[in-house]
Design an enzyme around this catalytic site. Sequence first.
Site, short mmCIF file in Angstrom:
data_model
loop_
_atom_site.label_atom_id
_atom_site.label_comp_id
_atom_site.label_asym_id
_atom_site.label_seq_id
_atom_site.Cartn_x
_atom_site.Cartn_y
_atom_site.Cartn_z
N LYS A 39 -4.97 -73.08 -26.37
CA LYS A 39 -4.53 -73.22 -27.76
C LYS A 39 -5.03 -74.56 -28.30
O LYS A 39 -4.83 -75.60 -27.68
CB LYS A 39 -3.00 -73.17 -27.82
CG LYS A 39 -2.44 -72.52 -29.07
CD LYS A 39 -0.92 -72.41 -28.97
CE LYS A 39 -0.36 -71.52 -30.07
NZ LYS A 39 1.12 -71.49 -30.05
N LEU A 40 -5.73 -74.49 -29.45
CA LEU A 40 -6.34 -75.69 -30.04
C LEU A 40 -5.89 -75.82 -31.49
O LEU A 40 -5.76 -74.82 -32.19
CB LEU A 40 -7.86 -75.56 -30.03
CG LEU A 40 -8.55 -75.47 -28.66
CD1 LEU A 40 -9.99 -74.95 -28.82
CD2 LEU A 40 -8.55 -76.83 -27.98
#
Length: 217
Positions: free
Chosen positions: A83-84
């Site tokens: 997750k970015l």
Amino acid sequence: MKFFVDTADTNEIRELAATGLIDGVTTNPSLIVKSGRDFKEVIKEICELTDGPVSAEVTALETGAMLAEAQELLKIAKNVCIKLPLTIDGLKACKALTDEGHMVNVTLCFSANQALLAAKAGATFISPFIGRLDDMNIDGMELIEDIRIIYDNYDFETEILAASIRTANHVKQSAMAGADVATIPPAVIKGLAKHPLTDKGLEAFLADWAKTGQSIL
Ligand code: G3P
């Protein structure tokens, strides 16, 4: 529409996974804090509770450091999805990771243009936050609808992962808008099956059945 559970509470995930209705899990730093557990340990356990994608969020802000953290998280299990945040550095990291074949969930999306950038960066999932827009009297569902139109216009493969879901109506509206996935708090998932007329009707059926004195087994 796929259902992801939005929690790092492994007891909740285990209970819901047993229903066969869960297709993955999302976490974020706030949910990890809430779990009170070691980040890598809880992600490892969650990855054993579902075969679906398990979103684990990096905490670095610069692309290089994000990629270093991502490599650590990818070692945990094959179904880890990195997750970015939706920043330029996050988008650069997204492009690098998806070019290597890794799953990426680009999070903290609040505009259609942000979602367009995430799709161009090859994101596996985009997470538009419905509830937080609603909290500001901005129609969060309109964002889902706009992203759906844009992604369909250009056949983007990025999946719309409706996030920051607070109510059963958010789930229904996300499905109506064509979201590919909804990541839903455990309590909201459990509430989806509830309706007072279902309870009332079942009670009446069983009361009438009791009058027959019969049993099926
Ligand atoms: O997956 C994102 C979600 O956990 C955010 O939800 O309620 O903190 O806006 P919320």
